[in-house]
Every structure is written in C-alpha cells, then in structure tokens.
Design an enzyme around this catalytic site. Structure first.
Site, PDB file in Angstrom:
ATOM      1  CG  ASN A  86      -1.698   1.114   1.329  1.00 44.00           C
ATOM      2  OD1 ASN A  86      -2.516   1.405   0.440  1.00 44.00           O
ATOM      3  ND2 ASN A  86      -2.029   1.842   2.425  1.00 44.00           N
ATOM      4  CG  HIS A 109      -0.531   6.387   4.881  1.00 45.89           C
ATOM      5  ND1 HIS A 109      -1.820   6.085   4.899  1.00 45.89           N
ATOM      6  CD2 HIS A 109      -0.269   7.318   5.743  1.00 45.89           C
ATOM      7  CE1 HIS A 109      -2.167   6.965   5.949  1.00 45.89           C
ATOM      8  NE2 HIS A 109      -1.221   7.699   6.555  1.00 45.89           N
ATOM      9  CG  ASP A 158      -2.657   3.340   7.053  1.00 45.79           C
ATOM     10  OD1 ASP A 158      -2.958   2.904   5.964  1.00 45.79           O
ATOM     11  OD2 ASP A 158      -3.351   4.194   7.624  1.00 45.79           O
TER      12      ASP A 158
END
Ligand code: GRF
Length: 187
Positions: A101, A103, A144
């Site tokens: 991912n 962020h 996260d």
C-alpha cells in the site's frame, strides 16, 4: 509476465502512473483493476487502457476476499492505491508478502482508520510538522500497519495548505510508487 492487480476506488492518479510505468515492460503488466466504487475515476482509466475490472461488493469481499477471481486472472502481486477497505485475512494469507500500500504521510504517524486523503494532510499541518512524505508498506490485517518498505520526505512550510501539501505528496507518490513496485517484483 507478472500480472499485477491495482486496488483503487478513487481518482486513480497513482494507478495511471503504475499502468504507464509497466506499459512497455516485458517483465510485468497491470492486468486488473479492483474497485468498490462504480463511479470511481479509475474505471475510466481502466476502460481507456483496456484493463480488466473487477467491481467488488463489501460482504463478499469480507468473506471471500475475491480470492478465486484474483486467482483466475492469474494475479501475482497487488498494489493498493487509494483503496479504503480493510483487507480480509483470507486475502492476505493467499498473497503472503505480495500486497503493498502507499500512504500519504510518514507512518507510523498519521495513519489508521479514517486517516486518508485530506484528513491526513490536515492532521500534519495542525500538528505543525516540519516534514511529511510517503510510506510504501506491506499490508497486514490492521490499517496502515504492515512492515515499512520505503519512505521519502518533503518539507512542510508555514504557508502550506492542505491542497498544496496534497499536491507535493501526490508528486512524490507518482515518482516513487511505480519504481518501488518494480523493485519489489524483481527482488
Ligand atoms: C493517494 O494519496 C494514496 O496515498 C492514498 O490514496 C490516494 C489515492 O490517490 N492511499 P489517487 O486515486 O491515486 O489519485
């Protein structure tokens, strides 16, 4: 040819960069866009680029992770780019170490549920941080939270607004995310 799926449910500016990066690659290709929002801008990009789309629904995602669909597309690697749902364990277990991912801040600060988009930049500015940046990380079952792969910073100046900071961060994302994906794939 390694087949990448991008999970994206927003405008898709990162998806665009990743698609372009691998367009002429003999090594990997963006084979599928997975999206939970039928109105998302990323779907127009997918259609213009002739990329498969898998529109997903929350309950089925929670219970199956759409693992068999991803498997039948031959997906080997997943990059989240503006995807807001938490990934179910079944999906994380099916792709161990293969889901990352991006962020828009320096994790572990300014992450967690609800910390996305302008909420992140707003929090950074309110905290009077002198720098922000991007974090590329592996995905686990918490928001996260997975192991950090790569971070790069940018200054936050006194005259920065949420919009100007968002712009700086997007530039960093576009520059680094596709290249980091390629590095991880080649590792
Ligand atoms: C990016 O800022 C990314 O950090 C976050 O979601 C945003 C997606 O933007 N995870 P876009 O749809 O790629 O323009």
């Amino acid at each position: 040819m390694k087949k990448i799926a991008i999970f994206a449910s927003g405008a898709g500016s990162n998806a665009r960069q990743i698609i372009d990066h691998f367009k002429n690659s003999a090594y990997a290709t963006v084979h599928l866009i997975v999206c939970n929002n039928p109105a998302a801008g990323v779907l127009q990009i997918a259609s213009a680029e002739n990329i498969n789309v898998l529109l997903i629904e929350k309950n089925k995602f929670k219970s199956t992770g759409y693992v068999s669909e991803l498997n039948s597309y031959g997906i080997e690697f997943i990059a989240l780019a503006g995807f807001l749902w938490k990934l179910p364990e079944v999906l994380i277990e099916f792709f161990p170490g293969k889901i990352i991912n991006i962020h828009p801040a320096l994790l572990p600060a300014f992450g967690g549920k609800g910390m996305y988009g302008n909420a992140v930049h707003n929090a950074v500015i309110n905290a009077k941080e002198k720098q922000s940046g991007i974090t590329i990380h592996y995905v686990d079952e918490k928001y996260d939270h997975g192991k950090i792969i790569y971070q790069v910073t940018c200054p936050v100046t006194n005259d920065d607004t949420v919009e100007s900071l968002a712009q700086k961060i997007h530039l960093l994302e576009h520059k680094h995310y596709p290249a980091e994906i390629e590095k991880i794939l080649r590792h």
